[in-house]
Design a protein around this motif. Structure first.
Motif, short mmCIF file in Angstrom:
data_model
loop_
_atom_site.label_atom_id
_atom_site.label_comp_id
_atom_site.label_asym_id
_atom_site.label_seq_id
_atom_site.Cartn_x
_atom_site.Cartn_y
_atom_site.Cartn_z
N PHE A 397 0.84 -1.20 0.00
CA PHE A 397 0.00 0.00 0.00
C PHE A 397 0.87 1.25 0.00
N ASP A 398 0.24 2.35 -0.46
CA ASP A 398 0.76 3.70 -0.28
C ASP A 398 -0.09 4.40 0.76
N GLN A 399 0.55 5.17 1.60
CA GLN A 399 -0.18 5.95 2.59
C GLN A 399 0.46 7.33 2.70
N GLU A 400 -0.36 8.36 2.77
CA GLU A 400 0.17 9.71 2.96
C GLU A 400 -0.72 10.45 3.95
N ILE A 401 -0.06 11.06 4.93
CA ILE A 401 -0.77 11.89 5.90
C ILE A 401 -0.29 13.33 5.73
N ASN A 402 -1.23 14.23 5.53
CA ASN A 402 -0.95 15.66 5.43
C ASN A 402 -1.55 16.38 6.63
N GLU A 403 -0.72 17.16 7.28
CA GLU A 403 -1.17 17.85 8.49
C GLU A 403 -0.85 19.33 8.38
N ASN A 404 -1.87 20.16 8.44
CA ASN A 404 -1.70 21.62 8.43
C ASN A 404 -2.11 22.16 9.79
N ASN A 405 -1.21 22.91 10.40
CA ASN A 405 -1.43 23.36 11.77
C ASN A 405 -1.08 24.84 11.87
N LYS A 406 -2.01 25.63 12.39
CA LYS A 406 -1.77 27.05 12.65
C LYS A 406 -2.01 27.33 14.12
N ILE A 407 -1.02 27.96 14.75
CA ILE A 407 -1.12 28.35 16.15
C ILE A 407 -1.05 29.87 16.24
N ILE A 435 -6.10 22.50 13.21
CA ILE A 435 -5.38 21.43 12.53
C ILE A 435 -6.33 20.69 11.60
N GLN A 436 -5.86 20.47 10.39
CA GLN A 436 -6.59 19.61 9.46
C GLN A 436 -5.66 18.47 9.05
N ASN A 437 -6.08 17.27 9.35
CA ASN A 437 -5.25 16.08 9.14
C ASN A 437 -5.96 15.18 8.12
N GLN A 438 -5.30 14.93 7.00
CA GLN A 438 -5.88 14.07 5.96
C GLN A 438 -5.04 12.82 5.80
N ARG A 439 -5.72 11.69 5.63
CA ARG A 439 -5.02 10.44 5.39
C ARG A 439 -5.50 9.82 4.08
N TYR A 440 -4.53 9.59 3.21
CA TYR A 440 -4.81 8.98 1.91
C TYR A 440 -4.19 7.57 1.92
N ILE A 441 -4.96 6.56 1.49
CA ILE A 441 -4.48 5.18 1.43
C ILE A 441 -4.85 4.58 0.09
N ARG A 442 -3.87 3.93 -0.56
CA ARG A 442 -4.12 3.19 -1.80
C ARG A 442 -3.62 1.77 -1.59
N LEU A 443 -4.55 0.82 -1.51
CA LEU A 443 -4.19 -0.59 -1.34
C LEU A 443 -4.06 -1.26 -2.69
N ASP A 444 -3.50 -2.47 -2.68
CA ASP A 444 -3.30 -3.15 -3.96
C ASP A 444 -4.58 -3.77 -4.49
N LEU A 450 -9.81 8.42 1.20
CA LEU A 450 -9.34 9.68 1.75
C LEU A 450 -10.23 10.03 2.93
N ASP A 451 -9.62 10.14 4.12
CA ASP A 451 -10.35 10.50 5.33
C ASP A 451 -9.73 11.76 5.94
N THR A 452 -10.58 12.49 6.64
CA THR A 452 -10.16 13.77 7.20
C THR A 452 -10.46 13.82 8.69
N PHE A 453 -9.49 14.33 9.43
CA PHE A 453 -9.67 14.54 10.87
C PHE A 453 -9.36 16.01 11.14
N LYS A 454 -10.38 16.74 11.62
CA LYS A 454 -10.21 18.15 11.93
C LYS A 454 -10.20 18.32 13.45
N TYR A 455 -9.27 19.15 13.90
CA TYR A 455 -9.11 19.34 15.34
C TYR A 455 -8.79 20.80 15.62
#
Length: 775
Positions: A397-407, A435-444, A450-455
């Protein structure tokens, strides 16, 4: 709420009526005649008409002094290195309990000589310890994480990348008093040690600090380039799989100071782990995993300091950091129950881009330490974590997590001195984090997901603090109120959280100075650890054999901290000892569970009560003019109650360090350091003893303008970590051979390109430090 306001008012006003003064007491302060900054540790001597010394004292950390005498005298003599000696006749005194002595710097037309502190020194204040970084050989050419490894008060493990105080890793890391969006290790690896002025270790924070960090706060104070004229510093280093170079400089006009810094560093590291795991059901799993790390960090920073007039100062700064590192490991799995041996490969990258903007305004009034200060800080951080996993070279699999955070951090402080021995401080702060946290997963075998976690978090705080002296005892009393909210939304399971907490945090500190050489102090503070992104975020990197699981039902963990310290300070001998007790309840505990197919699940739970005790001691001896030695030791013990999850309910750790510095010639010095880490035990792990020897040498040339350093960490290359992990589901034996031995060579050049003999702005002594309690 009314009762709280009444309590705060009573708390701040009552000390006014407790302060008393004696008729034979002389009190005052010593300041720089030009900048009006206080001068700590200046000498005040009292002479009679025959020019005989009859009494005297020295100023404290705040440039203040006080002494009582019944002897007749005719004049004061005030001295400090780099200043002209000032003579003040007794007949010129207006008020003996409100003295102000001004010292003028010595002006010389000689060539510029660069002088730097040879040794790291420790300064004890009523509520914290300040490590003023000198030019220690073992800290030259390192990053902040490696520099911390040379400070025994901070427990640093370069192999695991962990930071802890007093045996616990719940520590708050600040840079110039400001929070960062990065985790502690990645933040510290970005900071060159050459840019650090001092490190504040605050194990019993006053109410002026935000209440996060159960075991305290580590505040890194960076150097500010404000020297007069035009100045330039160059440095470069290289060593075992590492290199670095940088430039810092400034130009100081009469009212404006421009500063800049730029650096780039590269570092590689390899380590090897052998893991033998046996599950309770009898299954086995053995792993050999070599680990390769490759990192590159670029930093740019600039600032403008505007000295509007004698009472108004404005500073603006912008920092940019680009931090990239890649990981590669091919793990060999063997003796796995019901499976043939196989190879598991992971290619991973971390990319961190951070912009930090800071604006600070300070209004000074006529009295010393009477000011109003406003500070705004913006930390914009973007992180990318892409990984690709293969088994026996077959894509999984490929997995990518993108996290954008502003304080965003906005703070206001007001300090009002009433007398020489009474001072009030009040302030407020507002912090927000989105914070906006996105997780992308591509399985074989499946489609992409694509899922999103906002905090988001918001923290509002106000505090009141009073400092006063009563019968030779310095007191500092404070009370802080904080209101905290957090919200999260998880598209994976449609879970929503909405947490709100309201808390009061008192602090009490007292110090009694028996004489100039002996000081006793005691402090109490209450701290908290609220559920944060790390605890509730389900989108963290894992693999098919382990994964993270967020827990949105966590409650805050709190601690009450009490510490007692004694410090003896003489010309060639210094000794300090501290003991503490910490009571923690509702512990937020890292928990390992096992699912089907022996998949490890990592999560957090509230469980139990901890009683912690500890002792710390440091002794410095100047054996000869050319030989300084320092011995540091600590021991921490914790007893866990009401917790049926942990394997061991008695936890302990300790460290011993012996450092010897020798000055071979006027320009050549060497350092030999021995460190021993005895066995350690935490809730699920037992770590065997370790030790190492570090060595370094330094030479200075060109009137100390050019410096060359050579250092070797772990000369014997035997700093293996051997760890036994035991949970209710499995037992694991780990032998970790990480890249402990490193060799480094550093060259640095400091030069004054031009001088400015006009009046120049000397930046305020108190850099705003985010409610830090330091003026």
């Amino acid at each position: 709420m009314t009762r709280t306001v009444i309590f705060i008012v009573f708390f701040l006003i009552v000390p006014c009526y407790l302060v008393s003064q004696e008729a034979t007491t002389y009190k005052g302060s010593v300041v720089d005649a030009l900048t009006q900054e206080v001068i700590p540790f200046a000498t005040i001597a009292v002479y009679n008409a025959n020019q005989e010394l009859v009494d005297g004292t020295s100023t404290n950390n705040q440039g203040q002094f006080e002494f009582t005498t019944d002897k007749l005298f005719t004049y004061f003599e005030v001295t400090f290195i780099g200043y002209k000696t000032e003579i003040i006749q007794y007949t010129a005194l207006d008020n003996p309990v409100n003295l102000l002595f001004n010292l003028r710097t010595i002006v010389s037309d000689l060539d510029e000589v660069v002088i730097q502190a040879e040794r790291t020194t420790t300064q004890l204040k009523i509520d914290r310890k300040i490590i003023n970084l000198g030019t220690d050989i073992q800290q030259s050419g390192t990053n902040a994480l490696e520099a911390f490894d040379q400070i025994p008060d901070i427990q640093t493990d370069l192999g695991t990348g962990s930071i802890s105080l007093r045996g616990n890793d719940n520590v708050r890391i600040l840079i110039n008093g400001k929070p960062s969006a990065l985790n502690a290790v990645e933040l510290l690896e970005q900071i060159p040690s050459s840019t650090i002025k001092s490190v504040e270790i605050i194990t019993s924070p006053s109410a002026k600090y935000q209440a996060d960090g159960l075991t305290g706060v580590i505040n890194i104070i960076l150097k500010s380039n404000t020297n007069k004229g035009t100045n330039l510093s160059l440095n470069s280093s290289f060593g075992t799989k590492r290199y670095g170079y940088g430039v810092t400089g400034n130009h100081n006009f009469s009212k404006v100071n421009l500063s800049f810094t730029g650096s780039q560093s590269g570092r590689e590291m390899d380590s090897k782990q052998t893991i033998n795991r046996v599950f309770n059901n009898g299954d086995t799993q053995n792993i050999f995993t070599p680990y390769d790390f490759n990192g590159l960090t670029r930093k740019l920073a600039g600032g403008v300091d505007y000295f509007i007039n004698d009472n108004n100062e404005l500073s603006v700064g912008l920092d940019y950091t680009d931090d990239y590192h890649s990981f590669y490991n091919t793990s060999q799995y063997f003796d796995v129950t019901n499976r043939d041996d196989f190879t598991y490969t992971r290619n991973a990258e971390h990319s961190h881009t951070t912009y930090v903007f800071n604006a600070n305004y300070r209004k000074k009034f006529e009295k010393e330490n009477h000011f109003l200060e406003l500070d705004f800080n913006l930390n914009d951080n973007k992180n990318e974590y892409p990984v690709s996993d293969f088994e026996d070279r077959v894509f999984i699999f490929d997995q990518e997590i993108n996290e954008n955070n502003k304080i965003h951090a906005l703070s206001l402080d007001y300090s009002l001195p009433i007398t020489q021995t009474l001072q009030f401080e009040v302030g407020g702060s507002f912090n927000s984090s989105d914070i906006q946290n996105q997780r992308y997963i591509r399985l074989d075998t499946t489609d992409e997901t694509l899922d999103t976690f906002k905090y988001s978090e918001e923290l509002f705080g106000i505090y009141g603090l009073t400092k006063f002296t009563l019968k030779k005892i310095d007191w500092q009393l404070g009370l802080r109120y904080e209101y905290f909210t957090s919200n999260s939304t998880n598209t994976l399971n449609s879970e929503i959280t909405d947490l709100r907490f309201s808390n009061l945090f008192p602090s009490i500190h007292a110090a009694y100075k028996f004489n100039q050489n002996n000081t006793f102090s005691i402090g109490y503070s209450r701290r908290i650890s609220r559920p944060n992104l790390h605890h509730v975020n389900p989108f963290q990197l894992g693999n098919p054999f382990f994964r993270f699981e967020g827990n949105s039902r966590l409650e805050p963990e709190s601690s009450d901290n009490l510490e007692i310290s004694y410090h003896k300070n003489k010309k060639s001998f210094n000794w300090s000892a501290t003991t503490f007790y910490r009571y923690r309840k509702n512990i937020i505990l890292w928990v390992n569970d096992i699912e089907d197919n022996n998949i490890q699940v990592i999560s957090f739970q509230n469980k139990g009560i901890n009683h912690s005790f500890g002792i710390e001691s440091t002794m410095q001896i100047k054996l000869l003019n050319s030989w300084n030695t320092q011995f540091t030791g600590n021991y921490y013990f914790t007893k866990t109650e009401d917790n049926d999850i942990v394997t061991w309910d008695e936890l302990y750790s300790s460290n011993l360090q012996l450092k010897n510095t020798f000055k071979i010639t006027k320009s050549i010095s060497t350092d030999i350091t021995y460190r021993h880490t005895p066995k350690r035990q935490n809730p699920f792990n037992f770590i065997e003893p370790r030790h190492r020897i570090d060595w370094g040498v330094r030479a200075k040339f060109l009137q100390n303008k050019f410096t060359a350093n050579l250092r070797v960490i772990d000369v014997l290359d035997n700093n293996l970590m051997k760890r036994t992990t035991r949970t209710r589901d499995f037992e694991q034996r780990t032998i970790w051979k990480f890249q402990s031995q490193t060799l480094g060579f550093l060259c640095s050049l400091n030069y004054v390109l031009s001088k400015n003999k006009n009046k120049t702005r000397n930046r305020k002594k108190r850099k705003y430090r985010h409610n830090d309690g330091n003026n």
